[in-house]
Design an enzyme around this catalytic site. Structure first.
Site, PDB file in Angstrom:
ATOM      1  N   HIS A 194       0.838  -1.222   0.000  1.00 18.82           N
ATOM      2  CA  HIS A 194       0.000   0.000   0.000  1.00 18.82           C
ATOM      3  C   HIS A 194       0.868   1.266   0.000  1.00 18.82           C
ATOM      4  CE1 HIS A 194      -3.311  -2.735   1.243  1.00 18.82           C
ATOM      5  NE2 HIS A 194      -2.357  -3.277   1.986  1.00 18.82           N
TER       6      HIS A 194
ATOM      7  N   SER B 292      15.086  21.442 -16.235  1.00 13.90           N
ATOM      8  CA  SER B 292      13.888  22.206 -16.539  1.00 13.90           C
ATOM      9  C   SER B 292      14.307  23.566 -17.068  1.00 13.90           C
ATOM     10  CB  SER B 292      13.053  22.359 -15.268  1.00 13.90           C
ATOM     11  OG  SER B 292      12.264  23.520 -15.340  1.00 13.90           O
TER      12      SER B 292
ATOM     13  N   LYS C 278      15.914  21.634 -10.987  1.00 16.70           N
ATOM     14  CA  LYS C 278      15.329  20.350 -11.371  1.00 16.70           C
ATOM     15  C   LYS C 278      16.302  19.416 -12.097  1.00 16.70           C
ATOM     16  CE  LYS C 278      11.524  19.133 -11.197  1.00 16.70           C
ATOM     17  NZ  LYS C 278      10.273  19.562 -11.842  1.00 16.70           N
TER      18      LYS C 278
ATOM     19  N   GLU D  34      10.340   7.991 -17.017  1.00 16.81           N
ATOM     20  CA  GLU D  34       9.026   8.584 -17.296  1.00 16.81           C
ATOM     21  C   GLU D  34       8.570   8.250 -18.708  1.00 16.81           C
ATOM     22  OE1 GLU D  34       8.300  12.728 -15.389  1.00 16.81           O
ATOM     23  OE2 GLU D  34      10.444  12.582 -15.761  1.00 16.81           O
TER      24      GLU D  34
ATOM     25  N   TYR E 144      -8.444 -13.742 -46.110  1.00 17.28           N
ATOM     26  CA  TYR E 144      -7.745 -12.457 -46.073  1.00 17.28           C
ATOM     27  C   TYR E 144      -8.707 -11.308 -46.368  1.00 17.28           C
ATOM     28  CZ  TYR E 144      -4.710  -8.559 -47.161  1.00 17.28           C
ATOM     29  OH  TYR E 144      -4.121  -7.328 -47.147  1.00 17.28           O
TER      30      TYR E 144
HETATM   31  N1  ARG Z   1      -0.151  -4.907 -48.555  1.00 19.53           N
HETATM   32  C1  ARG Z   1      -0.984  -6.005 -48.242  1.00 19.53           C
HETATM   33  C2  ARG Z   1      -1.004  -6.251 -46.724  1.00 19.53           C
HETATM   34  O1  ARG Z   1      -0.229  -5.633 -46.085  1.00 19.53           O
HETATM   35  C3  ARG Z   1      -0.460  -7.245 -48.911  1.00 19.53           C
HETATM   36  C4  ARG Z   1      -1.514  -8.254 -49.229  1.00 19.53           C
HETATM   37  C5  ARG Z   1      -2.460  -7.704 -50.227  1.00 19.53           C
HETATM   38  N2  ARG Z   1      -3.367  -8.693 -50.694  1.00 19.53           N
HETATM   39  C6  ARG Z   1      -4.418  -8.333 -51.407  1.00 19.53           C
HETATM   40  N3  ARG Z   1      -5.177  -9.296 -51.790  1.00 19.53           N
HETATM   41  N4  ARG Z   1      -4.718  -7.085 -51.646  1.00 19.53           N
HETATM   42  O2  ARG Z   1      -1.784  -6.997 -46.204  1.00 19.53           O
END
Ligand code: ARG
Length: 460
Positions: A159, A280, A286, A293, A320
């Site tokens: 504490h 400072s 200071k 920090e 993706y």
């Molecule tokens: N620049 C893209 C990334 O960083 C690479 C992959 C792009 N793929 C696509 N199907 N557009 O993810």
């Protein structure tokens, strides 16, 4: 004539909007992946040749071309183009310019989706190794400081109230332990990130007879990603890394906070050298502990990056999505921040100057040996709760008289419990209190010495 992107422009009739080009480009930040992208391409070309998809001649042209490009990038001679969006297309376009048709064959059986996933893993694997070395350097600095200050006594706090006297070496070793867990977490994270997505292609795999195990072997991956959809869309490894990084920063931030408190005039336990502090512009007296920090402050952005990536991945349908391009800046900034913070700490720790007398005097204040008196009475046969009560009353008396327990006379102490004898003064001393905590993990200096020895062996 409309000019469209040479890598995917076939089905487009209009050029990309000028600002959309800038908005969508990642080359500003992903060009740091170049060495990994080129390593991935060399391995891919080697495998393509082995399975008969490239001739030896084409393979050699590709590898030589890529090596020239790498040298140009390293020498800062490479011209990056926003029109080519990202690091992958910049390198590929340059290769095609250099070697023509063979260059156009490099992308057989792969996609930028598995390419970028591979690049980030290679990059992060390298960074994790660097970071672990930096952790070791900091740990070894902590061991030296701990060894030097085994017998230095300061108040331990709970504490933020003085609780019990402890060894400064013991205190430093607490941070050593945290960093050991940090290193373990990174090693664990490395196991999962060392899996190769290449061959997942866009999302479903490829129609060519590729040999993924061979590419993985060439790139030093321990295994391949089992599922092509998961291979291109998984960013768990980056999130795990950001989590491990956040915990490291949390540890450094706690350490920073203590260094800041300890170097204040109110504590005055340590002195940081001028070379790690600033002054400072208005208050001439200071000397500010800027380094700790800043480290404490930078913890915030690393936590932010973890939250960013978790949020980027949340709700993304397989596989993706362009959202994934947003994984890079948080990841790269975390790596750079973490490396800088570890480096500055490893450099600063050996320069910490301890003010042993001030620590000792602080431990004398605050009745830090009260628990020792209670334990003493328990050994005389008093139940702990009753002993606690007796000591509480003696402390109240001491506060009133402005005396530490060790400064009360035997007579004064005996007024609270008649069983107290002259030997009580051994345990009421700070040294006595430390030495009594003589078990594994305790603060007795000989235990701390043992802990340091064990730690030194483990670090090697
Ligand atoms: N620049 C893209 C990334 O960083 C690479 C992959 C792009 N793929 C696509 N199907 N557009 O993810």
């Amino acid at each position: 004539m409309t000019t469209t992107n040479q890598s995917w422009g076939g089905r487009f009739n209009q050029p990309t909007d000028e600002f959309v080009k800038i908005f969508g480009a990642s080359v500003f930040f992903d060009k740091i992946l170049a060495p990994y992208d080129i390593a991935g391409s060399i391995a891919h070309a080697t495998m393509l040749c082995e399975v008969g998809l490239l001739t030896d001649e084409e393979k050699s042209q590709i590898i030589d071309g890529l090596n020239t490009i790498l040298a140009d990038i390293e020498a800062d001679r490479f011209e990056w183009s926003i029109d080519l969006e990202d690091v992958h297309m910049n390198i590929e376009a340059r290769l095609v310019n250099m070697i023509g048709n063979a260059g156009k064959k490099l992308h057989t059986g792969r996609s930028r989706n598995d390419q970028v996933a591979t690049d980030i893993r290679l990059y992060l694997r390298n960074q994790v190794d660097d970071i672990n070395n930096e952790i070791k350097r900091l740990q070894s600095a902590l061991l030296d400081l701990a060894e030097q200050e085994v017998d230095t006594i300061l108040p331990g706090f709970t504490h933020l109230q003085a609780a019990q006297p402890i060894s400064f070496g013991h205190h430093m070793m607490a941070y050593f332990e945290m960093l050991s867990r940090d290193a373990e977490r990174l090693i664990d994270c490395r196991k999962r990130l060392n899996s190769m997505p290449l061959g997942s292609a866009a999302l479903a795999g490829t129609t060519y007879p590729i040999n993924r195990t061979r590419t993985a072997e060439l790139l030093g991956f321990e295994r391949i990603c089992n599922n092509s959809l998961d291979g291109v869309s998984d960013r768990d490894f980056a999130i795990e890394f950001l989590n491990a990084a956040s915990i490291i920063m949390m540890h450094l931030s706690r350490f920073s906070e203590e260094l800041i408190l300890w170097s204040s005039a109110q504590f005055d336990f340590i002195e940081l050298p001028d070379s790690f502090c600033t002054g400072s512009s208005i208050m001439p007296q200071k000397k500010n502990p800027d380094v700790p920090e800043l480290v404490r402050g930078k913890t915030g952005r690393v936590y932010g990056h973890l939250t960013s990536l978790l949020t980027i991945m949340k709700s993304q349908p397989l596989a993706y999505n362009k959202d994934n391009q947003e994984d890079k800046e948080p990841l790269f900034d975390t790596v750079n921040t973490l490396k800088a913070c570890l480096r500055v700490f490893a450099d600063m720790v050996p320069t910490i100057e301890t003010k042993r007398n001030n620590m000792y005097n602080a431990a004398k204040k605050g009745y830090t040996t009260a628990t020792d008196l209670a334990d003493y009475l328990v050994k005389k046969g008093l139940p702990f709760r009753d002993a606690h009560e007796v000591v509480g009353k003696s402390v109240a008396y001491g506060i009133q008289k402005q005396k530490d327990l060790s400064e009360l006379s035997l007579k004064e102490l005996q007024a609270f419990n008649a069983d107290i004898e002259n030997d009580v003064f051994d345990i009421l001393s700070l040294e006595g209190s430390l030495n009594a905590r003589n078990h594994l993990g305790g603060t007795a200096p000989n235990q701390v010495k043992q802990a340091i020895n064990n730690a030194r062996k483990a670090l090697k």
